[in-house]
Design an enzyme around this catalytic site. Structure first.
Site, short mmCIF file in Angstrom:
data_model
loop_
_atom_site.label_atom_id
_atom_site.label_comp_id
_atom_site.label_asym_id
_atom_site.label_seq_id
_atom_site.Cartn_x
_atom_site.Cartn_y
_atom_site.Cartn_z
CB SER A 197 -0.97 -0.01 1.19
OG SER A 197 -0.27 -0.04 2.42
CB ALA A 243 5.13 0.24 -2.82
CG ASP A 297 4.57 0.11 6.17
OD1 ASP A 297 5.39 -0.14 7.07
OD2 ASP A 297 3.57 -0.60 5.94
C1 MEV Z 1 2.58 -2.34 9.02
O1 MEV Z 1 3.45 -2.56 7.92
C2 MEV Z 1 3.36 -1.88 10.22
C3 MEV Z 1 2.53 -1.67 11.50
O2 MEV Z 1 3.48 -1.36 12.51
C4 MEV Z 1 1.55 -0.54 11.35
C5 MEV Z 1 2.19 0.83 11.27
O3 MEV Z 1 3.34 0.99 11.62
O4 MEV Z 1 1.47 1.75 10.84
C6 MEV Z 1 1.80 -2.92 11.91
#
Ligand code: MEV
Length: 308
Positions: free
Chosen positions: A101, A103, A144
């Site tokens: 998502s 990316a 992310d």
């Molecule tokens: C999701 O890739 C990572 C989590 O830590 C959620 C976030 O950091 O927003 C689960």
């Protein structure tokens, strides 16, 4: 054709804990999503999703994707009546846990920035991608989209001002990411942690303190290129993630498969409750052995490197 790119990611330490301002370590991976933008005659903004993906992934995320695009357009001041077509493609095989998502949000923001000649820098692109991520996660930590936008290996701490510090490795290290094939709902996984944390504050406080200490140890081990120690800490991080109940049977099984095949460490990665796990496999030979052990069980894997 105007294009924009966003990298996939692999969280090496402290997904979920990062939501509560505990340091995390994330790496961009070589696979990426590409967004192309072209003018059309009519129909407003349209999104065509041609990314390769785990069956059910795109269907499961469709409403989130619409919300995300709406947020990106709004944040960039673009009218949804503009006649243009955005097409998503690229090499990133989309599934939960690999930053698909983020990316796509980064790729779309970059492509639109070029199309409209907005002159945004990486920090602004990162902010737009973060707005887009809200369509998928509700209250994302921002880890992310940071990996997706800036690339490399990053020490990330959420805060009033987020901290991003590049971590340099002497040499890139091979990893294998194993896909359970199960589409996971990150929003639900994050909400579950919040609920249990409120219900069992003392127990969770203890686990969270261990995660905080572990992040600092992991950074030190990575900077010293001590892969054995990094692997050991990944194993411990997986146990902490099990303690907060975000792993599942398939993830645990793939983690065990990787360790039995010689991985120096393995853990779930990303939101959990399905999606991907990651194994640290220094050297091409070990990487191949671990990848094959998972493939022999019928799972799809991604061979890549951190610290590139
Ligand atoms: C999701 O890739 C990572 C989590 O830590 C959620 C976030 O950091 O927003 C689960």
């Amino acid at each position: 054709m105007i294009e924009g790119k966003g990298y996939g990611k692999c969280i090496l330490f402290n997904e979920h804990f990062v939501v509560y301002n505990i340091p995390s370590i994330v790496s961009a991976i070589g696979d990426y999503t590409l967004a192309t933008v072209e003018a059309t005659e009519s129909g407003g903004v349209r999104l065509i999703d041609d990314r390769p993906a785990t069956p059910g992934y795109k269907e499961g995320k469709l409403e989130h994707q619409k919300d995300s695009l709406r947020r990106i357009l709004e944040a960039m001041g673009i009218d949804s009546d503009e006649n243009l077509k955005i097409t998503l493609g690229g090499t990133l095989y989309c599934a939960s846990g690999v930053g698909a998502s983020a990316a796509s949000c980064t790729a779309i923001a970059r492509a639109l920035n070029r199309y409209f000649d907005m002159g945004m820098d990486d920090d602004q692109i990162n902010e737009i991608a973060y707005e887009g991520e809200k369509g998928y996660h509700g209250t994302p930590s921002g880890v992310d989209n940071a990996a997706s936008t800036y690339g490399g290996l990053i020490w990330f701490v959420r805060g009033e001002e987020n901290t991003f510090e590049p971590i340099s490795l002497k040499e890139p290290v091979e990893i294998v990411m194993g896909n359970t094939g199960k589409v996971a709902n990150t929003k639900a996984a994050v909400a579950g942690v919040r609920e249990r944390k409120e219900k069992y504050p003392e127990k969770y406080e203890e686990i969270f303190e261990k995660a905080r200490k572990l992040a600092h140890d992991a950074r030190e081990a990575l900077e010293a290129q001590d892969t054995k120690k990094v692997g050991e800490l990944m194993n411990r991080n997986h146990s902490l993630l099990q303690d907060i109940e975000v792993s599942d049977e398939d993830l645990d099984m793939l983690v065990e498969t990787a360790r039995s095949a010689g991985a120096v460490g393995a853990k779930m990665t990303g939101g959990g409750l399905g999606g991907y796990m990651v194994a640290l496999t220094p050297g091409k030979k070990l990487q191949e052995a671990v990848a094959k052990a998972m493939e022999d069980k019928g799972f799809r894997v991604l061979r890549t490197r951190i610290g590139v």
